[in-house]
Design a protein around this motif. Structure first.
Motif, PDB file in Angstrom:
ATOM      1  N   THR A 230       0.844  -1.193   0.000  1.00 49.17           N
ATOM      2  CA  THR A 230       0.000   0.000   0.000  1.00 49.17           C
ATOM      3  C   THR A 230       0.882   1.247   0.000  1.00 49.17           C
ATOM      4  N   ALA A 231       0.244   2.401  -0.212  1.00 53.63           N
ATOM      5  CA  ALA A 231       0.982   3.665  -0.188  1.00 53.63           C
ATOM      6  C   ALA A 231       1.616   3.895   1.181  1.00 53.63           C
ATOM      7  N   ASP A 232       0.887   3.558   2.250  1.00 49.77           N
ATOM      8  CA  ASP A 232       1.424   3.757   3.603  1.00 49.77           C
ATOM      9  C   ASP A 232       2.579   2.800   3.875  1.00 49.77           C
ATOM     10  N   ILE A 238      10.333   3.186   2.852  1.00 51.38           N
ATOM     11  CA  ILE A 238      11.297   4.161   2.333  1.00 51.38           C
ATOM     12  C   ILE A 238      11.866   5.008   3.473  1.00 51.38           C
ATOM     13  N   ARG A 239      11.035   5.346   4.461  1.00 51.77           N
ATOM     14  CA  ARG A 239      11.552   6.108   5.622  1.00 51.77           C
ATOM     15  C   ARG A 239      12.670   5.345   6.328  1.00 51.77           C
ATOM     16  N   GLY A 240      12.567   4.013   6.331  1.00 53.27           N
ATOM     17  CA  GLY A 240      13.581   3.204   7.014  1.00 53.27           C
ATOM     18  C   GLY A 240      14.763   2.823   6.151  1.00 53.27           C
ATOM     19  N   ALA A 287      15.907  13.331   4.455  1.00 52.78           N
ATOM     20  CA  ALA A 287      14.456  13.473   4.645  1.00 52.78           C
ATOM     21  C   ALA A 287      13.782  13.920   3.346  1.00 52.78           C
ATOM     22  N   ALA A 288      14.371  14.923   2.689  1.00 49.10           N
ATOM     23  CA  ALA A 288      13.808  15.401   1.425  1.00 49.10           C
ATOM     24  C   ALA A 288      13.910  14.327   0.348  1.00 49.10           C
ATOM     25  N   LEU A 289      15.025  13.602   0.339  1.00 43.84           N
ATOM     26  CA  LEU A 289      15.196  12.523  -0.629  1.00 43.84           C
ATOM     27  C   LEU A 289      14.103  11.486  -0.464  1.00 43.84           C
ATOM     28  N   LYS A 290      13.857  11.081   0.767  1.00 43.32           N
ATOM     29  CA  LYS A 290      12.868  10.030   1.013  1.00 43.32           C
ATOM     30  C   LYS A 290      11.450  10.507   0.700  1.00 43.32           C
ATOM     31  N   ARG A 291      11.170  11.795   0.957  1.00 38.25           N
ATOM     32  CA  ARG A 291       9.859  12.333   0.569  1.00 38.25           C
ATOM     33  C   ARG A 291       9.686  12.288  -0.950  1.00 38.25           C
ATOM     34  N   THR A 292      10.739  12.680  -1.666  1.00 37.01           N
ATOM     35  CA  THR A 292      10.702  12.673  -3.127  1.00 37.01           C
ATOM     36  C   THR A 292      10.483  11.262  -3.662  1.00 37.01           C
ATOM     37  N   VAL A 293      11.215  10.307  -3.102  1.00 40.32           N
ATOM     38  CA  VAL A 293      11.104   8.925  -3.546  1.00 40.32           C
ATOM     39  C   VAL A 293       9.703   8.376  -3.252  1.00 40.32           C
ATOM     40  N   THR A 294       9.209   8.647  -2.064  1.00 36.04           N
ATOM     41  CA  THR A 294       7.880   8.155  -1.684  1.00 36.04           C
ATOM     42  C   THR A 294       6.808   8.678  -2.629  1.00 36.04           C
ATOM     43  N   GLU A 295       6.860   9.973  -2.912  1.00 33.85           N
ATOM     44  CA  GLU A 295       5.877  10.565  -3.828  1.00 33.85           C
ATOM     45  C   GLU A 295       5.992   9.951  -5.222  1.00 33.85           C
ATOM     46  N   ALA A 296       7.218   9.769  -5.679  1.00 35.23           N
ATOM     47  CA  ALA A 296       7.437   9.235  -7.026  1.00 35.23           C
ATOM     48  C   ALA A 296       6.944   7.798  -7.130  1.00 35.23           C
ATOM     49  N   SER A 299       3.086   7.577  -6.823  1.00 37.90           N
ATOM     50  CA  SER A 299       2.441   8.079  -8.031  1.00 37.90           C
ATOM     51  C   SER A 299       2.546   7.062  -9.175  1.00 37.90           C
ATOM     52  N   ARG A 300       3.732   6.481  -9.352  1.00 34.18           N
ATOM     53  CA  ARG A 300       3.940   5.510 -10.434  1.00 34.18           C
ATOM     54  C   ARG A 300       3.144   4.228 -10.196  1.00 34.18           C
ATOM     55  N   MET A 301       3.056   3.792  -8.949  1.00 35.60           N
ATOM     56  CA  MET A 301       2.409   2.529  -8.632  1.00 35.60           C
ATOM     57  C   MET A 301       0.898   2.645  -8.456  1.00 35.60           C
ATOM     58  N   ALA A 302       0.372   3.846  -8.324  1.00 37.02           N
ATOM     59  CA  ALA A 302      -1.064   4.016  -8.034  1.00 37.02           C
ATOM     60  C   ALA A 302      -1.960   3.293  -9.043  1.00 37.02           C
TER      61      ALA A 302
END
Length: 348
Positions: A230-232, A238-240, A287-296, A299-302
């Motif tokens: 899931t997205a969560d 990715i945070r870990g 932190a910014a890297l992981k936010r970017t990766v999570t969003e990407a 979005s791609r997997m949705a």
């Protein structure tokens, strides 16, 4: 660069041209062992390429290699559950059962029967020398090396040749396996008459994605992001993920593997250059890297997740896809085995 490296790459370039010109002349054989959930490494490494070839008009056979689970495991755990997960992933990413054949290893007796004559064409010394087998044995989860592990390349030759596959997408590390298949085909043809093609390797240019712990992404290491996550769950994983102490984000795979793998994942998901992604994040840190990766990633997997959830609501249809694929694979395998029997004078 060595000749060993350049020759397969040159051949792959030639094959890509020929595929675009006459896709109907090719049959691809590929697949997965049902040892765990497919993940992002599989998606960018092989799965999207199967869809690409299918869309070009190539006949694609996808094997769920359930027998080969036992090459490095004492038992095949959760086999039905994992197999159905693979089916959901295949359908969700765009494998079309009207144009591609998805089937189970164990459901095609004639395929597995081909292993017997094929074993007579390969020496023990050749199997001993196979570097891929050596690596698999080194990482085996069995207490002792089984005969199935040792003869794995020959079983794989049967997987490829039963349908007369002439194109096999592989990485550089799998070339020795394919060379066994080519040798089996060539020796059979020389001894009994021409039945099989000598399949070509279609080298994958897939980049290496590391797992969240900084090592090779693997179904068995618990360090991957599953396609069905899931997205969560994706955000948590990715945070870990492992990075490093340097705040400024750069794309340097050799010296900053963990950070660079995350940058690459974001780049793959957004169809961008990884250097540009890293430059955009700059001094934002991990932190910014992981936010970017999570969003990407999310979005791609949705759309893939949405299709997967939709297919999961109709498991009767999903199972019917495998039944139909097994029927086609059996028809193809039976025809090939009949040719082999005739060539060998009815030995089988």
């Amino acid at each position: 660069m060595s000749t060993v490296t350049t020759q397969p790459e040159q051949r792959t370039a030639e094959l890509e041209t020929r595929i675009r010109q006459a896709p109907e002349r090719f049959r691809v054989m590929t697949g997965d062992r049902p040892t765990g959930a497919l993940h992002l490494g599989h998606y960018f490494g092989t799965l999207h390429n199967r869809v690409r070839l299918q869309e070009l008009g190539v006949d694609v056979f996808v094997i769920i290699a359930d027998y080969q689970v036992l090459t490095d495991r004492d038992v095949a755990e959760r086999l039905t559950e994992i197999t159905e997960g693979l089916l959901l992933d295949y359908l969700a990413i765009g494998i079309d059962p009207a144009r591609s054949t998805i089937f189970n290893h164990s459901a095609v007796p004639a395929l597995n029967q081909l292993m017997l004559p094929f074993l007579s064409l390969v020496s023990v010394a050749e199997l001993n020398r196979n570097p891929t087998v050596k690596d698999e044995i080194a990482h085996s989860r069995q207490s002792a090396v089984s005969g199935l592990m040792f003869t794995y390349p020959v079983h794989q030759a049967a997987d490829i040749l039963f349908c007369k596959g002439n194109l096999v997408p592989v990485g550089q590390d799998q070339l020795p396996h394919l060379e066994v298949t080519r040798s089996v085909a060539r020796r059979f043809n020389e001894r009994y008459g021409v039945v099989f093609p000598e399949p070509d390797a279609l080298l994958s240019a897939a980049p290496l994605l590391l797992g969240t712990d900084g090592t090779k992404m693997s179904k068995s290491r618990g360090n991957s992001i599953a396609l069905g996550a899931t997205a969560d769950e994706t955000a948590r994983l990715i945070r870990g993920a492992k990075t490093d102490a340097e705040r400024h984000i750069t794309y340097e795979p050799e010296t900053r593997p963990g950070v660079s793998s995350l940058v690459l994942l974001a780049a793959l998901c957004t169809d961008r250059d990884p250097h540009a992604v890293a430059e955009e994040i700059g001094g934002g840190g991990a932190a910014a890297l992981k936010r970017t990766v999570t969003e990407a990633v999310n979005s791609r997997m949705a759309p893939i997740r949405a299709r997967r959830a939709e297919y999961a609501q109709d498991m009767g249809y999903v199972r019917s896809v495998l039944r139909a694929g097994n029927e086609r694979a059996n028809a193809v395998a039976d025809a090939t085995l009949a040719e082999v029997r005739a060539a060998m004078g009815g030995v089988l």
